[in-house]
Design an enzyme around this catalytic site. Sequence first.
Site, PDB file in Angstrom:
ATOM      1  N   ASP A   8      23.396  10.774  24.294  1.00 31.59           N
ATOM      2  CA  ASP A   8      23.523  10.000  23.006  1.00 31.59           C
ATOM      3  C   ASP A   8      24.475   8.984  22.868  1.00 31.59           C
ATOM      4  OD1 ASP A   8      23.117   9.949  20.140  1.00 31.59           O
ATOM      5  OD2 ASP A   8      24.797  11.322  19.811  1.00 31.59           O
ATOM      6  N   HIS A  40      17.654  16.079  18.902  1.00 29.68           N
ATOM      7  CA  HIS A  40      19.186  16.369  18.877  1.00 29.68           C
ATOM      8  C   HIS A  40      19.850  16.048  17.451  1.00 29.68           C
ATOM      9  CE1 HIS A  40      19.622  11.941  19.952  1.00 29.68           C
ATOM     10  NE2 HIS A  40      20.899  12.009  19.268  1.00 29.68           N
ATOM     11  N   GLU A  85      20.611  17.447  11.693  1.00 29.87           N
ATOM     12  CA  GLU A  85      21.594  16.612  10.837  1.00 29.87           C
ATOM     13  C   GLU A  85      21.090  15.569  10.164  1.00 29.87           C
ATOM     14  OE1 GLU A  85      24.854  14.669  13.276  1.00 29.87           O
ATOM     15  OE2 GLU A  85      26.039  14.529  11.451  1.00 29.87           O
ATOM     16  N   ASP A  86      20.083  14.939  10.359  1.00 28.61           N
ATOM     17  CA  ASP A  86      19.463  13.742   9.522  1.00 28.61           C
ATOM     18  C   ASP A  86      18.051  13.947   8.971  1.00 28.61           C
ATOM     19  OD1 ASP A  86      21.674  12.449  10.470  1.00 28.61           O
ATOM     20  OD2 ASP A  86      20.738  11.176  12.167  1.00 28.61           O
ATOM     21  N   ASP A  88      42.266  -1.094  46.100  1.00 21.33           N
ATOM     22  CA  ASP A  88      41.079  -0.766  46.262  1.00 21.33           C
ATOM     23  C   ASP A  88      40.066  -1.684  45.644  1.00 21.33           C
ATOM     24  OD1 ASP A  88      41.651  -0.096  43.866  1.00 21.33           O
ATOM     25  OD2 ASP A  88      40.821   1.741  43.717  1.00 21.33           O
ATOM     26  N   HIS A 124      15.429   5.854  19.348  1.00 18.55           N
ATOM     27  CA  HIS A 124      16.938   6.480  19.874  1.00 18.55           C
ATOM     28  C   HIS A 124      16.780   7.662  20.295  1.00 18.55           C
ATOM     29  CE1 HIS A 124      20.985   8.015  20.211  1.00 18.55           C
ATOM     30  NE2 HIS A 124      20.911   8.929  19.184  1.00 18.55           N
TER      31      HIS A 124
HETATM   32 MN    MN Z   1      22.052  10.489  18.247  1.00 21.22          MN
END
Ligand code: MN
Length: 488
Positions: free
Chosen positions: A131, A59, A63-64, A251, A35
């Site tokens: 993300d 990123h 958090e993880d 359109d 990821h």
């Molecule tokens: Mn992510």
Amino acid sequence: MTETSSLSRSDRAIELAKKAHENQFRKTGEPYIIHPLAVKKILEEWGMDEDTIIAGILHDTIEDTSLTLDEIKQNFGESVAFLVDGVTKLSTARNGMRDIDTYLPATKDNFLRLMIALGDDIRVLIIKLADRLHNLRTLSALPPDKQKKVAKETLEVFAPLADRLNMGLLRVELSDLAFKYVDKKRYDELKSLIEKYNKQAEKSLKKIETEVSEALKKEKIDFRLVGRVKSVYSLHKKLAKHNQNMGEIYDLTALRVIVNDITDCYLALGIIHSLYTPMGGRIKDYIAKPKQNGYQSLHTTIITKDKRIVEFQIRTHEMHEYAERGLAASFYYNEQKLTENYKKGKIEHLPTNLLWITELQTTAAKLREGKKVDLKKLKLNLFADKIFVYTPKGDILDLPKGALPLDFAYKLHSEIGDHVVGVKINGKMSNLNKKLEQGDVVEILTSKNQTPKSTWLDKIFTPHARAKLLHALRLSKSNSETTKKWSR
Ligand code: MN
């Protein structure tokens, strides 16, 4: 900074992320590192600067995983740490909120604003968008209820954000991917409708392309002619606006004429109008008057002799690049050592409300060159005068800086405002004089027996709450006068 050192810097980030995410897996069963690497690739494709790419790799680590912000700062510097911190804060804010269906109506819009407010550095939002794009591309691995939730949130928040940053290609990919999960049947229906329509139009479209090409060549205008396929989701939205009447959609078929400069744009418009009948009221000059997000083009809808309706979008190469890649394109341009002339041109045709992009570019360039930058200056503070506060259920309200609990209560509902007996801020009893701060969770305590007090006028900051309170006070005064009369 040299190419080799930049390579090794991002390779070091990959190594660090691999180690941090070791033994973690995605719902697809793949190692988690897939990821962040995919996010890295997307950011590279968008032409983002090196710090953004490195922050993209890292990123999810704060958090993880057990990696700390300090470690990131030590290894990759302040700017990368700042970006990773921003992305982490955004997802923490989001986790605190309920399913998008149960938001207060005002909250959806506020969420977008919250994202922008929290994403002090616009690059934080760009990482968040990359993300989301990868998560959406791999959404099929999630259980159906989760799929719907993520898809809906994408339509409500992330696609509009991409639009706000004028990232046209991203907006289309995000919204079409998401719409498929929100309403598969409708998606398939409209998709095949567009295909059918394009198939029917194919022949006459070829003819139009030839006619226009010949006419432009005759006038010695350099051009590129490209077809544009209507996005499924934007057709869905348009049909909803026009009572599902396909006759009002002009359109479905559009051709883009991309030329060298603005003069050629207007020349091409004239040439097209000399070939076909323009539809009244359908000529739009977004060059003279760009859209809010900075989008520029000339639009016109024409009718051919065999009654085909075709929209033309005429723009310069720069405008085209900016329409498709938006904010990210301005980072890209900065990478390509601009000539002074071009730089000037860019600033000239960016609307004033987007001039901060240029400012940001300059700052990003300084960072890349390893020059010192005041990080506080990097904060865009688009909503500097606003604070966002939560209800205990996770709804967000925006209030001006300086707002007090009664402002919050009246913003929720005048019924709540009129019956306030107390307030809890962040779980603790507080008082009505306490100024609310960014991110506070505010719980208003009410009682049916409470009536509005004129002393509250000193405990109110917003005109809205003041008006509500004055109204309530007038009512209760006339009520008590009536009561007096009766008691006589
Ligand atoms: Mn992510």
